[in-house]
Design an enzyme around this catalytic site. Structure first.
Site, mmCIF file in Angstrom:
data_model
loop_
_atom_site.group_PDB
_atom_site.id
_atom_site.type_symbol
_atom_site.label_atom_id
_atom_site.label_comp_id
_atom_site.label_asym_id
_atom_site.label_seq_id
_atom_site.Cartn_x
_atom_site.Cartn_y
_atom_site.Cartn_z
ATOM 1 N N ARG A 175 6.661 -15.285 2.283
ATOM 2 C CA ARG A 175 6.504 -16.221 1.177
ATOM 3 C C ARG A 175 7.796 -17.023 1.083
ATOM 4 O O ARG A 175 8.865 -16.427 0.942
ATOM 5 C CB ARG A 175 6.269 -15.416 -0.089
ATOM 6 C CG ARG A 175 5.540 -16.147 -1.152
ATOM 7 C CD ARG A 175 5.354 -15.261 -2.361
ATOM 8 N NE ARG A 175 4.200 -14.382 -2.292
ATOM 9 C CZ ARG A 175 4.072 -13.293 -3.056
ATOM 10 N NH1 ARG A 175 5.013 -12.963 -3.902
ATOM 11 N NH2 ARG A 175 2.997 -12.553 -2.972
ATOM 12 N N TYR A 349 -10.106 3.408 3.206
ATOM 13 C CA TYR A 349 -9.111 3.150 2.177
ATOM 14 C C TYR A 349 -9.658 2.012 1.326
ATOM 15 O O TYR A 349 -9.896 0.926 1.838
ATOM 16 C CB TYR A 349 -7.752 2.749 2.765
ATOM 17 C CG TYR A 349 -6.753 2.532 1.648
ATOM 18 C CD1 TYR A 349 -5.930 3.562 1.216
ATOM 19 C CD2 TYR A 349 -6.702 1.321 0.956
ATOM 20 C CE1 TYR A 349 -5.069 3.393 0.142
ATOM 21 C CE2 TYR A 349 -5.849 1.142 -0.116
ATOM 22 C CZ TYR A 349 -5.034 2.179 -0.505
ATOM 23 O OH TYR A 349 -4.191 2.022 -1.583
HETATM 24 P P1 FAD Z 1 -11.270 9.938 -5.641
HETATM 25 O O1 FAD Z 1 -10.389 9.381 -6.683
HETATM 26 O O2 FAD Z 1 -10.646 10.674 -4.531
HETATM 27 O O3 FAD Z 1 -12.334 10.890 -6.366
HETATM 28 C C1 FAD Z 1 -13.137 11.826 -5.668
HETATM 29 C C2 FAD Z 1 -13.341 13.035 -6.580
HETATM 30 O O4 FAD Z 1 -14.277 13.920 -5.965
HETATM 31 C C3 FAD Z 1 -12.057 13.842 -6.793
HETATM 32 O O5 FAD Z 1 -11.824 14.006 -8.168
HETATM 33 C C4 FAD Z 1 -12.344 15.170 -6.107
HETATM 34 O O6 FAD Z 1 -11.731 16.266 -6.749
HETATM 35 C C5 FAD Z 1 -13.871 15.250 -6.203
HETATM 36 N N1 FAD Z 1 -14.463 16.107 -5.189
HETATM 37 C C6 FAD Z 1 -14.296 16.043 -3.850
HETATM 38 N N2 FAD Z 1 -14.989 17.023 -3.232
HETATM 39 C C7 FAD Z 1 -15.607 17.735 -4.211
HETATM 40 C C8 FAD Z 1 -16.440 18.883 -4.209
HETATM 41 N N3 FAD Z 1 -16.769 19.504 -3.067
HETATM 42 N N4 FAD Z 1 -16.900 19.351 -5.386
HETATM 43 C C9 FAD Z 1 -16.556 18.752 -6.552
HETATM 44 N N5 FAD Z 1 -15.757 17.662 -6.620
HETATM 45 C C10 FAD Z 1 -15.285 17.154 -5.461
HETATM 46 N N6 FAD Z 1 -5.852 1.329 -5.512
HETATM 47 C C11 FAD Z 1 -5.427 0.239 -6.178
HETATM 48 O O7 FAD Z 1 -6.239 -0.636 -6.514
HETATM 49 N N7 FAD Z 1 -4.107 0.096 -6.524
HETATM 50 C C12 FAD Z 1 -3.164 1.010 -6.196
HETATM 51 O O8 FAD Z 1 -1.975 0.847 -6.516
HETATM 52 C C13 FAD Z 1 -3.581 2.172 -5.468
HETATM 53 N N8 FAD Z 1 -2.681 3.099 -5.113
HETATM 54 C C14 FAD Z 1 -3.089 4.155 -4.357
HETATM 55 C C15 FAD Z 1 -2.120 5.065 -3.950
HETATM 56 C C16 FAD Z 1 -2.497 6.135 -3.147
HETATM 57 C C17 FAD Z 1 -1.448 7.121 -2.702
HETATM 58 C C18 FAD Z 1 -3.856 6.269 -2.735
HETATM 59 C C19 FAD Z 1 -4.266 7.385 -1.803
HETATM 60 C C20 FAD Z 1 -4.829 5.385 -3.181
HETATM 61 C C21 FAD Z 1 -4.451 4.316 -3.988
HETATM 62 N N9 FAD Z 1 -5.395 3.403 -4.454
HETATM 63 C C22 FAD Z 1 -4.972 2.296 -5.139
HETATM 64 C C23 FAD Z 1 -6.846 3.584 -4.186
HETATM 65 C C24 FAD Z 1 -7.575 4.381 -5.307
HETATM 66 O O9 FAD Z 1 -6.970 5.650 -5.424
HETATM 67 C C25 FAD Z 1 -9.070 4.506 -4.963
HETATM 68 O O10 FAD Z 1 -9.684 3.222 -4.987
HETATM 69 C C26 FAD Z 1 -9.873 5.414 -5.916
HETATM 70 O O11 FAD Z 1 -9.213 6.586 -6.265
HETATM 71 C C27 FAD Z 1 -11.184 5.789 -5.255
HETATM 72 O O12 FAD Z 1 -11.981 6.559 -6.129
HETATM 73 P P2 FAD Z 1 -13.033 7.600 -5.558
HETATM 74 O O13 FAD Z 1 -13.868 8.032 -6.717
HETATM 75 O O14 FAD Z 1 -13.726 7.029 -4.377
HETATM 76 O O15 FAD Z 1 -12.162 8.807 -4.968
HETATM 77 N N1 UDP Z 2 5.441 -1.063 4.792
HETATM 78 C C1 UDP Z 2 6.703 -1.159 5.334
HETATM 79 N N2 UDP Z 2 7.783 -1.202 4.492
HETATM 80 C C2 UDP Z 2 7.665 -1.150 3.140
HETATM 81 C C3 UDP Z 2 6.361 -1.045 2.599
HETATM 82 C C4 UDP Z 2 5.277 -0.999 3.444
HETATM 83 O O1 UDP Z 2 6.855 -1.209 6.549
HETATM 84 O O2 UDP Z 2 8.688 -1.188 2.427
HETATM 85 C C5 UDP Z 2 4.269 -1.001 5.725
HETATM 86 C C6 UDP Z 2 3.917 0.442 6.104
HETATM 87 O O3 UDP Z 2 3.462 0.433 7.448
HETATM 88 C C7 UDP Z 2 2.777 0.777 5.171
HETATM 89 C C8 UDP Z 2 2.059 -0.563 5.061
HETATM 90 O O4 UDP Z 2 3.118 -1.546 5.118
HETATM 91 O O5 UDP Z 2 1.938 1.801 5.692
HETATM 92 C C9 UDP Z 2 1.244 -0.743 3.797
HETATM 93 O O6 UDP Z 2 2.093 -0.589 2.674
HETATM 94 P P1 UDP Z 2 1.555 -0.751 1.183
HETATM 95 O O7 UDP Z 2 2.703 -0.580 0.257
HETATM 96 O O8 UDP Z 2 0.775 -2.003 1.085
HETATM 97 O O9 UDP Z 2 0.482 0.420 1.117
HETATM 98 P P2 UDP Z 2 0.170 1.656 0.194
HETATM 99 O O10 UDP Z 2 0.808 2.827 0.853
HETATM 100 O O11 UDP Z 2 0.738 1.393 -1.170
HETATM 101 O O12 UDP Z 2 -1.296 1.703 0.225
#
Ligand code: FAD
Ligand code: UDP
Length: 369
Positions: A175, A349
């Site tokens: 950017r 994801y």
């Molecule tokens: P989940 O939240 O995983 O829910 C699934 C549920 O099913 C869980 O509660 C689990 O316990 C339950 N379950 C699984 N198996 C069983 C079973 N056998 N019996 C009973 N219950 C069960 N999205 C954003 O928009 N912004 C963000 O900043 C962002 N940050 C993220 C950071 C991380 C580290 C991660 C991994 C994801 C992030 N996301 C973010 C994505 C976001 O977490 C997902 O979009 C969302 O949680 C998906 O919801 P879900 O219901 O599909 O899954």
């Molecule tokens: N990444 C990186 N440096 C940073 C942040 C992110 O190289 O400071 C790269 C890294 O490969 C990471 C990807 O960008 O897996 C996506 O990062 P983002 O923060 O968008 O993903 P999140 O883990 O929050 O889903």
């Protein structure tokens, strides 16, 4: 007899439950965890909402989704502006004029573009990048790659950048303005106060909820209670791993309560050196600006390998796993009376807005809304 058994009280299951109630259907929602909300779940510590499973920042360009969540709970105007820490120096993210100034002292977009062109020219001989390292070097050159990408990426994925596929960073947005907003989306925020529990509670208001209940331990009993099932758990587990295990990258969250009002002055600081074991430090009170709390809570995010018993966070989208998933997906498509949705059942994801949209689309189909 319920109309639907919903396995998983995460965002997907909760949106489905909400829409089902609107369509006059009854739902039993179960979750194996002791709380609802899946990975959106937050815990109140010292009056600060702590994101237990990783920082969640809501961002979307989809007006329908933004209106949907805002009708359920009020959002604040938080804007994610993470910093990167490398060898004691701080850099702004995403890569913008502030970053270029910090890296090279350049002050105008033209100077920055010339510097990036010069950095890239060293790798002009790479015409077909074979891996992530080559891809990054041809896109942004050595300085940005070595200081801000290499260490973070290798920690995050647990392998050398030369072993990762190039497509992971096909595009690296630059950017040429002094704008530190990490996301390009039109709408962004966090539920007022800093946590997501009120949003999930609103979505589940009309459903019956049973926590601490693993679907696989009570499958027959649960099926007998509902006409149809929505399953949002892991797809390979549903089919007893008959085509093999799907691979994930896991995370370990180390939460710390500190006796200081402000630890790092920002919600998110990434640590881009390989030697630092964690990838980022989250200071939760900054998700709800204006907190007068004299203490703070921070979370160190450690990437981790995945094994049974650990949380599956990031799907490993390589060819091997894609082929395994395709076989499970074909079985799921043919399954009578079971619907599949959410990040674990779809082995994907998905940001929160995509999760909501996917759930609403499924609801539209099954409830003919
Ligand atoms: P989940 O939240 O995983 O829910 C699934 C549920 O099913 C869980 O509660 C689990 O316990 C339950 N379950 C699984 N198996 C069983 C079973 N056998 N019996 C009973 N219950 C069960 N999205 C954003 O928009 N912004 C963000 O900043 C962002 N940050 C993220 C950071 C991380 C580290 C991660 C991994 C994801 C992030 N996301 C973010 C994505 C976001 O977490 C997902 O979009 C969302 O949680 C998906 O919801 P879900 O219901 O599909 O899954
Ligand atoms: N990444 C990186 N440096 C940073 C942040 C992110 O190289 O400071 C790269 C890294 O490969 C990471 C990807 O960008 O897996 C996506 O990062 P983002 O923060 O968008 O993903 P999140 O883990 O929050 O889903």
């Amino acid at each position: 007899m319920y109309d639907y058994l919903i396995v998983g009280s995460g965002l997907f299951g909760a949106v489905f439950a909400h829409e089902a109630a609107k369509a006059g259907k009854s739902c039993l929602v179960i979750d194996k965890r002791q709380h609802t909300g899946g990975n959106l779940h937050c815990q109140l510590i010292d009056n600060i909402w702590v994101h237990q499973y990783g920082a969640h920042i809501f961002h979307t360009s989809n007006r329908q989704v933004w209106q949907y969540v805002n009708q359920l709970t009020e959002f604040n105007n938080f804007v994610n502006s993470p910093l990167a820490s490398y060898q004691g120096k701080l850099y702004h993210l995403p890569f913008n004029m502030n970053t270029f100034y910090e890296l090279w002292g350049v002050r105008t977009p033209a100077e920055a573009q010339a510097k990036i062109d010069e950095q890239r020219s060293e790798f002009a001989h790479i015409t077909q990048p074979a891996n992530l390292e080559e891809q990054a070097l041809t896109l942004c050159g050595r300085d940005i790659y070595e200081r801000l990408i290499k260490g973070y990426t290798e920690k995050q994925w647990g392998c050398a950048a030369t072993q990762l596929p190039a497509f992971i960073i096909k595009r690296l947005p630059f950017r040429f303005t002094f704008d530190n907003n990490y996301f390009n989306d039109r709408y962004q925020g966090i539920p007022e106060g800093g946590g997501y529990n009120a949003l999930i509670d609103a979505l589940l208001a009309k459903a019956d909820v049973r926590l601490g209940t693993d679907y696989f331990a009570h499958r027959d009993e649960l099926h007998a209670q509902a006409r149809c099932t929505l399953y949002t758990g892991c797809i390979d587990e549903f089919y007893n791993y008959c085509h093999g295990h799907l691979d994930y990258r896991s995370l370990r969250f180390e939460h710390k309560r500190l006796n200081t009002p402000d630890f790092q002055g920002n919600a998110v600081v990434n640590y881009t050196e390989r030697q630092v074991p964690y990838t980022r430090v989250i200071e939760h009170k900054h998700f709800a600006p204006g907190s007068q709390q004299p203490t703070t809570v921070v979370t160190y995010e450690h990437p981790d390998s995945f094994a049974p018993g650990k949380e599956p966070y990031y799907p490993v989208n390589d060819a091997r796993n894609a082929a395994i998933y395709a076989r499970y997906a074909a079985m799921a498509d043919a399954e009578p009376d079971v619907l599949f949705g959410g990040r674990l059942a779809r082995y994907t994801y998905a940001d929160m807005d995509d999760t909501i949209m996917a759930a609403l689309e499924l609801c539209k189909k099954v409830f003919q809304q």
